[in-house]
Motif scaffolding. Sequence first.
Motif, mmCIF file in Angstrom:
data_model
loop_
_atom_site.group_PDB
_atom_site.id
_atom_site.type_symbol
_atom_site.label_atom_id
_atom_site.label_comp_id
_atom_site.label_asym_id
_atom_site.label_seq_id
_atom_site.Cartn_x
_atom_site.Cartn_y
_atom_site.Cartn_z
ATOM 1 N N ALA A 404 0.825 -1.218 0.000
ATOM 2 C CA ALA A 404 0.000 0.000 0.000
ATOM 3 C C ALA A 404 0.854 1.261 0.000
ATOM 4 C CB ALA A 404 -0.927 -0.011 1.210
ATOM 5 N N GLY A 405 0.636 2.108 -0.990
ATOM 6 C CA GLY A 405 1.319 3.394 -1.056
ATOM 7 C C GLY A 405 2.804 3.307 -1.329
ATOM 8 N N ARG A 406 3.285 2.115 -1.737
ATOM 9 C CA ARG A 406 4.734 1.943 -1.883
ATOM 10 C C ARG A 406 5.170 1.667 -3.316
ATOM 11 N NH1 ARG A 406 3.536 -0.735 3.056
ATOM 12 N NH2 ARG A 406 4.618 0.185 4.833
ATOM 13 N N ILE A 407 4.350 2.054 -4.270
ATOM 14 C CA ILE A 407 4.729 1.805 -5.650
ATOM 15 C C ILE A 407 5.973 2.606 -6.012
ATOM 16 C CG2 ILE A 407 3.331 3.640 -6.690
ATOM 17 C CD1 ILE A 407 2.657 1.540 -8.901
ATOM 18 N N LYS A 408 6.883 1.962 -6.715
ATOM 19 C CA LYS A 408 8.147 2.603 -7.087
ATOM 20 C C LYS A 408 7.920 3.622 -8.208
ATOM 21 C CE LYS A 408 12.797 1.589 -8.799
ATOM 22 N NZ LYS A 408 13.703 0.532 -9.308
ATOM 23 N N THR A 409 8.381 4.829 -7.982
ATOM 24 C CA THR A 409 8.271 5.864 -9.006
ATOM 25 C C THR A 409 9.289 5.584 -10.101
ATOM 26 O OG1 THR A 409 7.533 7.508 -7.399
ATOM 27 C CG2 THR A 409 8.454 8.326 -9.464
ATOM 28 N N ASP A 410 8.818 5.625 -11.333
ATOM 29 C CA ASP A 410 9.677 5.302 -12.471
ATOM 30 C C ASP A 410 9.951 6.560 -13.287
ATOM 31 O OD1 ASP A 410 11.105 3.617 -14.211
ATOM 32 O OD2 ASP A 410 9.394 3.510 -15.569
ATOM 33 N N HIS A 411 11.215 6.796 -13.582
ATOM 34 C CA HIS A 411 11.609 7.956 -14.383
ATOM 35 C C HIS A 411 12.163 7.481 -15.723
ATOM 36 C CE1 HIS A 411 11.336 11.134 -11.243
ATOM 37 N NE2 HIS A 411 11.550 10.119 -10.429
ATOM 38 N N LYS A 412 11.667 8.060 -16.793
ATOM 39 C CA LYS A 412 12.166 7.766 -18.125
ATOM 40 C C LYS A 412 12.443 9.079 -18.853
ATOM 41 C CE LYS A 412 11.610 3.141 -18.625
ATOM 42 N NZ LYS A 412 11.459 2.780 -17.209
ATOM 43 N N VAL A 413 13.466 9.044 -19.704
ATOM 44 C CA VAL A 413 13.748 10.171 -20.588
ATOM 45 C C VAL A 413 13.557 9.675 -22.018
ATOM 46 C CG1 VAL A 413 15.550 11.681 -21.489
ATOM 47 C CG2 VAL A 413 15.286 11.399 -19.018
ATOM 48 N N TYR A 414 12.734 10.390 -22.779
ATOM 49 C CA TYR A 414 12.408 9.992 -24.152
ATOM 50 C C TYR A 414 13.158 10.863 -25.148
ATOM 51 C CZ TYR A 414 8.734 7.168 -22.092
ATOM 52 O OH TYR A 414 8.057 6.226 -21.360
ATOM 53 N N TYR A 415 13.579 10.246 -26.249
ATOM 54 C CA TYR A 415 14.388 10.932 -27.261
ATOM 55 C C TYR A 415 14.215 10.206 -28.598
ATOM 56 C CZ TYR A 415 17.362 6.882 -26.680
ATOM 57 O OH TYR A 415 17.808 5.581 -26.636
ATOM 58 N N PRO A 416 14.551 10.836 -29.715
ATOM 59 C CA PRO A 416 14.434 10.166 -31.028
ATOM 60 C C PRO A 416 15.545 9.130 -31.188
ATOM 61 C CG PRO A 416 15.309 12.372 -31.305
ATOM 62 C CD PRO A 416 14.940 12.247 -29.857
ATOM 63 N N LYS A 417 15.200 7.872 -31.102
ATOM 64 C CA LYS A 417 16.210 6.813 -31.053
ATOM 65 C C LYS A 417 17.007 6.679 -32.351
ATOM 66 C CE LYS A 417 12.576 3.402 -32.060
ATOM 67 N NZ LYS A 417 11.854 2.226 -31.524
ATOM 68 N N GLU A 418 16.443 7.137 -33.478
ATOM 69 C CA GLU A 418 17.160 7.002 -34.746
ATOM 70 C C GLU A 418 18.375 7.925 -34.820
ATOM 71 O OE1 GLU A 418 14.099 10.169 -35.271
ATOM 72 O OE2 GLU A 418 14.110 8.139 -34.428
ATOM 73 N N ILE A 419 18.502 8.816 -33.849
ATOM 74 C CA ILE A 419 19.668 9.707 -33.816
ATOM 75 C C ILE A 419 20.960 8.899 -33.737
ATOM 76 C CG2 ILE A 419 19.743 9.979 -31.291
ATOM 77 C CD1 ILE A 419 20.284 12.822 -33.784
ATOM 78 N N LEU A 420 20.881 7.723 -33.131
ATOM 79 C CA LEU A 420 22.060 6.872 -32.977
ATOM 80 C C LEU A 420 22.469 6.208 -34.295
ATOM 81 C CD1 LEU A 420 21.162 5.210 -29.566
ATOM 82 C CD2 LEU A 420 22.714 7.117 -29.973
ATOM 83 N N GLU A 421 21.582 6.287 -35.307
ATOM 84 C CA GLU A 421 21.881 5.697 -36.612
ATOM 85 C C GLU A 421 22.117 6.762 -37.678
ATOM 86 O OE1 GLU A 421 22.223 2.475 -36.700
ATOM 87 O OE2 GLU A 421 21.493 2.212 -34.631
ATOM 88 N N ASP A 422 22.039 8.022 -37.287
ATOM 89 C CA ASP A 422 22.144 9.123 -38.244
ATOM 90 C C ASP A 422 23.559 9.195 -38.822
ATOM 91 O OD1 ASP A 422 22.117 11.522 -39.649
ATOM 92 O OD2 ASP A 422 20.878 12.551 -38.158
ATOM 93 N N LYS A 423 23.669 9.076 -40.147
ATOM 94 C CA LYS A 423 24.973 9.075 -40.815
ATOM 95 C C LYS A 423 25.599 10.465 -40.883
ATOM 96 C CE LYS A 423 23.814 5.068 -43.669
ATOM 97 N NZ LYS A 423 23.625 4.544 -45.053
ATOM 98 N N ASN A 424 24.788 11.484 -40.601
ATOM 99 C CA ASN A 424 25.315 12.856 -40.645
ATOM 100 C C ASN A 424 25.969 13.278 -39.339
ATOM 101 O OD1 ASN A 424 24.352 13.358 -43.315
ATOM 102 N ND2 ASN A 424 22.275 13.623 -42.470
ATOM 103 N N ILE A 425 25.933 12.402 -38.353
ATOM 104 C CA ILE A 425 26.519 12.711 -37.052
ATOM 105 C C ILE A 425 27.837 11.971 -36.909
ATOM 106 C CG2 ILE A 425 26.178 12.517 -34.554
ATOM 107 C CD1 ILE A 425 23.206 12.720 -35.039
ATOM 108 N N SER A 426 28.815 12.624 -36.341
ATOM 109 C CA SER A 426 30.142 12.029 -36.231
ATOM 110 C C SER A 426 30.122 10.788 -35.347
ATOM 111 C CB SER A 426 31.135 13.043 -35.663
ATOM 112 O OG SER A 426 30.848 13.290 -34.295
ATOM 113 N N VAL A 427 31.069 9.901 -35.579
ATOM 114 C CA VAL A 427 31.183 8.664 -34.805
ATOM 115 C C VAL A 427 31.430 8.976 -33.333
ATOM 116 C CG1 VAL A 427 32.549 6.561 -34.469
ATOM 117 C CG2 VAL A 427 32.023 7.352 -36.787
ATOM 118 N N VAL A 428 32.235 9.988 -33.078
ATOM 119 C CA VAL A 428 32.562 10.360 -31.697
ATOM 120 C C VAL A 428 31.304 10.811 -30.956
ATOM 121 C CG1 VAL A 428 33.843 11.974 -30.234
ATOM 122 C CG2 VAL A 428 34.928 10.982 -32.263
#
Length: 439
Positions: A404-428
């Motif tokens: 009772a009253g002890r549910i774990k608060t969940d935090h998430k951060v959302y972002y455009p995941k395809e950014i990690l596959e974008d060829k216009n962004i440097s490897v670094v």
Amino acid sequence: MGGVLTVKNYANAKLVEEKVFKDPVHRYIHVRDQVIWDLIGTKEFQRLRRIRQLGTTYLVFHGAEHSRFNHSLGVYEIVRRIVDDVFRGRPEWDESERLLILCAALLHDLGHGPFSHAFENVFHTDHEYFTRRILLEDTEVNAILRKVSEDFPEKVAQVIEKKYPNALVVSLISSQIDADRMDYLQRDAYYTGVSYGHFDMERILRVMRPRKGQVVIKSSGMHAVEDYIMSRYQMYLQVYFHPVSRSAEVLLNNILKRAKQLNKEGYSFKHEPTHFKSFFEKNITLEEYLSLDEYILLTYFQYWMKEEDLILSDLCKRFVNRKLFGYTSMNPEEEPERYEELKTLLVRSGIDIEYYLYHDCTSDLPYDFYRPGKESPRIPIFLEKPNGEIRELSKESFLVDAIAGRIKTDHKVYYPKEILEDKNISVVLKERLQKVLRD
């Protein structure tokens, strides 16, 4: 009906033949009262067919297409069974309040807008406020309620707003074990296809008893109530807090926020957002509010996919075509340096973080599975022991006390995941982003 009904006998009028709705959860929903049948036929109630019960959840659980119309009928049916089969004849129950609670059960969600949570967040509307307006202003619903008595619409509004003097009546649709929750748990479980939301409602109804100011449960039914609480607990974790559904709601929120901002800047839309004008200007008439439903919203999203504004166009394409944001577990308050680095890296990648980065916390959602203390606006669950003693549920149940009253608060951060596959962004830059999102 043997002639025209008068105002005097309308409240007690019965249909010549009982009407039934075939329902996948309750098997049948029974309507015998003329007032209830007339309310169901109003345009304001029929509008609920065009408002989904679970908002964006259909993008995760494909069966979750059920509406607030379905749910409202279900809540009515549970209350009807309680007052007609369980409470009738008991000294603590006032039969004169039967029609009142049936109407309140049927109409309790009347003011919900399209995709309620995100819509209210952006336009600062309140579905309870609009429920009251529908009940009291010039509507088909109001006209029917006034045929019962001039003060009947106000009484129905008071029950829904939890202000009615008889707390027992209020508790039937607004407590920790009310008809509202008992319906949506089973209905949402059925339509999402999960097993979590099922519990022995028949047993709970059999052991419910009316007492002054509240409903109590006979202590012999405690295990059925424990099962109900656990069902709620699992549904919140597995369905209502589902991160992919939240991702879709983030997109929806940002689409509306972007459209609102463009209107403020004087942007010339290709397709003028006529239905939104009063919302943008915070001058909403009841007629304009009722004209907006999820069908209208999704139609605009189709139009906005072709807008010159790249952000609005992209967000709409993502929502319509289910290209949702990715997410990672992160609490910016506990990890401020990590969050700031993520923001910096996304900006360097050409991302507008106003619309493509979002921190979401499940404790901000309008759900709670059981709070026995004063912090909950709903009446807690009380057990009645054989000696007549009344005890709050968590004081008797080790299982409920543990969660009772002890549910774990969940935090998430959302972002455009395809950014990690974008060829216009440097490897670094990609590697740094991957590290921040993985840590």
